[in-house]
Structure formats: structure tokens, C-alpha cells
Design a protein around this motif. Structure first.
Motif, PDB file in Angstrom:
ATOM      1  N   LEU A 198       0.805  -1.213   0.000  1.00 44.11           N
ATOM      2  CA  LEU A 198       0.000   0.000   0.000  1.00 44.11           C
ATOM      3  C   LEU A 198       0.845   1.272   0.000  1.00 44.11           C
ATOM      4  CD1 LEU A 198      -3.062   0.206   0.203  1.00 44.11           C
ATOM      5  CD2 LEU A 198      -2.778   0.521   2.618  1.00 44.11           C
ATOM      6  N   CYS A 241     -12.288   0.596   7.922  1.00 42.89           N
ATOM      7  CA  CYS A 241     -11.412  -0.272   7.137  1.00 42.89           C
ATOM      8  C   CYS A 241     -11.505  -1.714   7.649  1.00 42.89           C
ATOM      9  CB  CYS A 241      -9.982   0.225   7.243  1.00 42.89           C
ATOM     10  SG  CYS A 241      -8.822  -0.943   6.535  1.00 42.89           S
ATOM     11  N   LEU A 243      -9.631  -4.213   6.903  1.00 45.32           N
ATOM     12  CA  LEU A 243      -8.322  -4.777   7.254  1.00 45.32           C
ATOM     13  C   LEU A 243      -7.900  -4.352   8.660  1.00 45.32           C
ATOM     14  CD1 LEU A 243      -6.275  -4.485   3.937  1.00 45.32           C
ATOM     15  CD2 LEU A 243      -7.848  -6.251   4.680  1.00 45.32           C
ATOM     16  N   LYS A 244      -8.317  -3.156   9.040  1.00 49.13           N
ATOM     17  CA  LYS A 244      -7.970  -2.690  10.381  1.00 49.13           C
ATOM     18  C   LYS A 244      -8.855  -3.348  11.436  1.00 49.13           C
ATOM     19  CE  LYS A 244      -7.287   1.736  11.017  1.00 49.13           C
ATOM     20  NZ  LYS A 244      -7.383   3.166  11.358  1.00 49.13           N
ATOM     21  N   THR A 258       0.699  -2.400  10.758  1.00 51.92           N
ATOM     22  CA  THR A 258      -0.646  -1.800  10.830  1.00 51.92           C
ATOM     23  C   THR A 258      -1.694  -2.747  10.260  1.00 51.92           C
ATOM     24  OG1 THR A 258       0.359   0.369  10.499  1.00 51.92           O
ATOM     25  CG2 THR A 258      -2.014   0.208  10.128  1.00 51.92           C
ATOM     26  N   CYS A 259      -1.388  -3.341   9.109  1.00 60.18           N
ATOM     27  CA  CYS A 259      -2.337  -4.280   8.482  1.00 60.18           C
ATOM     28  C   CYS A 259      -1.567  -5.145   7.495  1.00 60.18           C
ATOM     29  CB  CYS A 259      -3.475  -3.527   7.793  1.00 60.18           C
ATOM     30  SG  CYS A 259      -2.943  -2.636   6.320  1.00 60.18           S
ATOM     31  N   VAL A 262       0.600  -3.439   4.353  1.00 57.69           N
ATOM     32  CA  VAL A 262       1.814  -2.615   4.444  1.00 57.69           C
ATOM     33  C   VAL A 262       3.038  -3.505   4.665  1.00 57.69           C
ATOM     34  CG1 VAL A 262       0.503  -0.652   5.349  1.00 57.69           C
ATOM     35  CG2 VAL A 262       1.698  -2.146   6.933  1.00 57.69           C
ATOM     36  N   ILE A 290      -0.145   5.826   8.612  1.00 55.95           N
ATOM     37  CA  ILE A 290      -0.426   5.525   7.193  1.00 55.95           C
ATOM     38  C   ILE A 290      -1.935   5.487   6.909  1.00 55.95           C
ATOM     39  CG2 ILE A 290      -0.394   2.974   7.419  1.00 55.95           C
ATOM     40  CD1 ILE A 290       1.086   2.979   4.668  1.00 55.95           C
ATOM     41  N   CYS A 291      -2.748   5.343   7.958  1.00 56.60           N
ATOM     42  CA  CYS A 291      -4.187   5.153   7.713  1.00 56.60           C
ATOM     43  C   CYS A 291      -4.869   6.400   7.151  1.00 56.60           C
ATOM     44  CB  CYS A 291      -4.878   4.669   8.984  1.00 56.60           C
ATOM     45  SG  CYS A 291      -4.335   3.010   9.437  1.00 56.60           S
ATOM     46  N   CYS A 294      -4.187   6.726   3.455  1.00 59.16           N
ATOM     47  CA  CYS A 294      -4.790   5.545   2.831  1.00 59.16           C
ATOM     48  C   CYS A 294      -6.292   5.743   2.684  1.00 59.16           C
ATOM     49  CB  CYS A 294      -4.473   4.311   3.687  1.00 59.16           C
ATOM     50  SG  CYS A 294      -5.273   2.814   3.088  1.00 59.16           S
ATOM     51  N   MET A 295      -6.933   6.147   3.780  1.00 57.38           N
ATOM     52  CA  MET A 295      -8.399   6.272   3.731  1.00 57.38           C
ATOM     53  C   MET A 295      -8.844   7.490   2.933  1.00 57.38           C
ATOM     54  SD  MET A 295      -9.692   4.730   7.342  1.00 57.38           S
ATOM     55  CE  MET A 295     -11.345   4.374   6.817  1.00 57.38           C
ATOM     56  N   HIS A 300      -7.991   1.824   1.159  1.00 60.45           N
ATOM     57  CA  HIS A 300      -8.442   0.697   1.987  1.00 60.45           C
ATOM     58  C   HIS A 300      -9.517  -0.098   1.244  1.00 60.45           C
ATOM     59  CE1 HIS A 300     -11.295   3.873   2.588  1.00 60.45           C
ATOM     60  NE2 HIS A 300     -12.033   3.207   3.449  1.00 60.45           N
TER      61      HIS A 300
END
Ligand code: SF4
Length: 350
Positions: A198, A241, A243-244, A258-259, A262, A290-291, A294-295, A300
Motif C-alpha cells: 500500500l 477499514c 483490514l484494520k 498496521t495491516c 503494508v 499511514i491510515c 490511505c483512507m 483501503h
């Protein structure tokens, strides 16, 4: 909750769409640790999950590493079986190991990642791999399942071949793999290939940022170019998210990213899963730097190809245009149909 435990911190292949193959140590903040998870550490991790996890969970023995390289993999799978924990394996199957040692622990899902049915195509995206070794191992898996059934051992593993779709592998290559799955009684599933991790896509959002020639070549083989993925990301914009919220990843050395999407250690949230309770890890995930980018860019959603119906429509339109011999259906059966635009003499029907 899914716990992805990357029992092996490296891989035997160097696939250009995967960070193990496209993130040199100079690209990331610190070299990524490599190695095998000690069985004792693995057992302590499993015991901790059993103690602390309040919801139903399962374990996936993979993330970016190749689990079947682990010299003591059966000790890990045996422990999961002993604790009655449902677990999945994902592998490139370029291995010369005793597959019975794993199958006897009855994984729920045994997924094999493939990107071609013949070596010329396969080695482009499974760099360093040998399709003949993979195909022979698929036959061996069929033999092992049949033998287990003959011995009245209750092995219910779903052997699933996951085919990564590129613009140049949906002719005879995909047919060979699809037909083999039908012959062996394995499930066939497919997904649009895309570049990971990502953070590479996020760095690529910066104007003027260049991908390596290898990245560019990989992006050129993809059905949905990066620009289109960005547009799709803007369309999706899920508020949370998946994945989160629904996954926790644990690297071979116990560190926690984080997930699953990454790779750079800059985005690890904890050095040791064993030293942090699950509630605290949740808080740390929420704070991961990073979220936000990303969002904001909907990546995501891109990471899970959401909404899948739109990805499927674009894929099928592109396949009709090329035209490939077969058209993929990601949503319903049959997974493949003949492309009426494709002519055997290589011309396109109008
Ligand atoms: S928001 Fe992005 S970086 Fe954060 S957990 Fe989700 S996919 Fe991973």
C-alpha cells in the motif's frame, strides 16, 4: 477476527507485484527482518490469542512470507489442530517438502497462488518459480487427500487455486489451470492482480514520484491501471477499514504491522505482539500514520477490491477489448466463459 501469522519472514520467489520482490531495502526506512518463527514463540502467541480474544477467530499462516519454507511448519500446524483452531495456508507451492505433514493437520483452506499455466507466462509474475513443480504438487495434493480418505482420516481441506489475472494470462494459461482444478476436484478462484504494498501506491500519489522500471512493467500488465484504481478508491470510501477492524498481522519475529497491506517497518505498530494486550494493539492501529492518507484516497477499499461488482465490470470490458480467449467472472459461476470477440486466427471480431 483473522490473525495472520507470517511464520516465515521471507519468500523463495521475487514476484514483482509483491513487496518481497519490489521493495529493496533502500526503498524502505529500515531493512525488514527475515527469518523463521520459533515454534515456542508461535505457541505463546496462540495461547495469548486464546486467552484474550473474545470473538470467534481463525488463523492464517501467511502474509508476505512463504509459510511452507518453515523447517518446522508441521509443529505449528499440529499445534493449531491440537487446539481445534481453524486455519488457512496460502502458498506459491514452489516447494519440495512433505505436504502430508501439513495436510494431516486438516487446514480449513489451502490456497495456491498461480499466475499462469505455462512457464513463459508464469515466471513473469511468479519470478523465480517453476510451474511444473507447482502442477506436480497439485497432483500430489490430490493423491494425499485420496489416501487420507482411504485411511478414513477426516481431511476436509478446501484446496483452492487462486489465479492472479493479468492482461496476458487469460488465454491458454488460464484454461490449463482451470481445467486442472476441475480434473482434480479443487476450487478455482481468481482476482485482478495489483501492485502492493500500500505504501508504494501512496508514495506513487506524489506528483513526479517514479516507479521502478520493474513496477512500471508490472503496472502495464494489469487490467485496472493505477489511475483507474485511484478513481475506484474515490468511489468506494467506506467509513471503516475491514483490514484494520477484522485482522491482526504478526510477523515471524512477533512485530505487528498496521495491516496485511503494508510492508515498511516504519508502519509497524508494535515490536512484540506478546508484550501488548489486544485492546492496546487496537488503539495503536487507530493511531497508525499511514491510515489517514490511505483512507483519504480510498486505498483501503482498493486493497480489498471493493466494490467488487465494479472491478468485475471493468475487468470484463477490458478482456472483451483485448480480446482474451476467456472472460472472467469474479462473482458467480461459471468462473470463465468463452470470449465471443476472440477469433482463433488472432483477429478481433467487430
Ligand atoms: S486504513 Fe489502510 S493502512 Fe490503515 S489498516 Fe486500513 S488498509 Fe491498512
Amino acid at each position: 477476527m483473522l490473525y495472520l501469522i507470517d511464520a516465515v519472514g521471507t519468500c523463495n520467489l521475487r514476484c514483482p507485484s509483491c513487496p518481497v520482490g519490489n521493495m529493496s531495502d533502500s526503498f524502505i526506512d529500515a531493512p525488514r527482518p527475515k527469518g523463521f518463527m520459533e515454534p515456542e514463540k508461535f505457541k505463546r502467541i496462540i495461547d495469548k490469542i486464546l486467552r484474550e480474544e473474545k470473538n470467534k477467530f481463525r488463523v492464517a499462516l501467511y502474509n508476505w512470507g512463504e509459510a511452507l519454507l518453515h523447517p518446522k511448519i508441521s509443529e505449528l500446524t499440529d499445534y493449531l489442530a491440537q487446539k481445534n483452531i481453524s486455519f488457512d495456508i496460502s502458498t506459491n507451492l514452489n516447494v519440495d517438502c512433505d505436504l502430508w505433514e501439513i495436510i494431516k493437520s486438516n487446514p480449513t483452506l489451502f490456497r495456491v497462488s498461480i499466475s499462469g499455466g505455462y512457464q513463459t507466462t508464469y515466471q513473469k509474475s511468479h519470478k523465480g518459480g517453476d510451474i511444473n513443480l507447482v502442477l506436480s504438487n497439485l497432483y500430489r495434493l490430490r493423491y494425499l487427500l485420496d489416501r487420507a480418505n482411504g485411511l478414513n482420516k477426516k481431511i476436509t481441506t478446501n484446496i483452492q487455486v487462486y489465479y492472479h489475472l493479468y492482461r496476458d494470462n487469460c488465454d491458454d494459461d488460464i484454461a490449463r489451470v482451470y481445467n486442472l482444478c476441475a480434473e482434480l476436484g479443487f476450487s478455482f478462484t481468481q482476482g485482478v492482480a495489483f501492485l502492493m504494498p500500500l505504501e508504494k501506491i501512496i508514495y506513487g500519489l506524489v506528483p513526479g514520484e517514479k516507479f521502478s522500471p520493474q513496477d512500471q512493467e508490472t503496472l502495464d500488465r494489469m487490467y485496472i491501471p493505477l489511475e483507474a484504481q485511484r478513481v475506484l478508491g474515490k468511489l468506494g470510501k467506506s467509513q471503516r477499514c475491514v483490514l484494520k477492524d477484522a485482522q491482526t498481522v504478526i510477523n515471524y519475529d512477533g512485530s505487528v504491522p498496521t495491516c496485511c497491506a503494508v510492508f515498511d517497518p516504519a508502519f509497524f505498530i508494535a515490536d512484540d505482539f506478546l508484550e501488548n494486550d489486544l485492546e492496546h494493539l487496537k488503539e495503536l492501529k487507530e493511531k497508525s500514520p499511514i491510515c489517514s492518507p490511505c483512507m483519504e484516497n480510498g486505498l483501503h477499499d482498493v486493497a480489498i477490491q471493493n466494490p467488487i461488482s465494479i472491478w468485475n465490470t471493468i475487468l470484463r470490458e477490458e478482456q472483451a477489448k483485448i480480446p482474451t480467449k476467456y472472460i472472467s467472472n469474479l462473482l458467480t459461476a461459471p468462473a470463465l466463459s468463452i470470449n465471443s470477440h476472440h477469433k482463433t486466427d488472432g483477429t478481433t471480431s467487430s
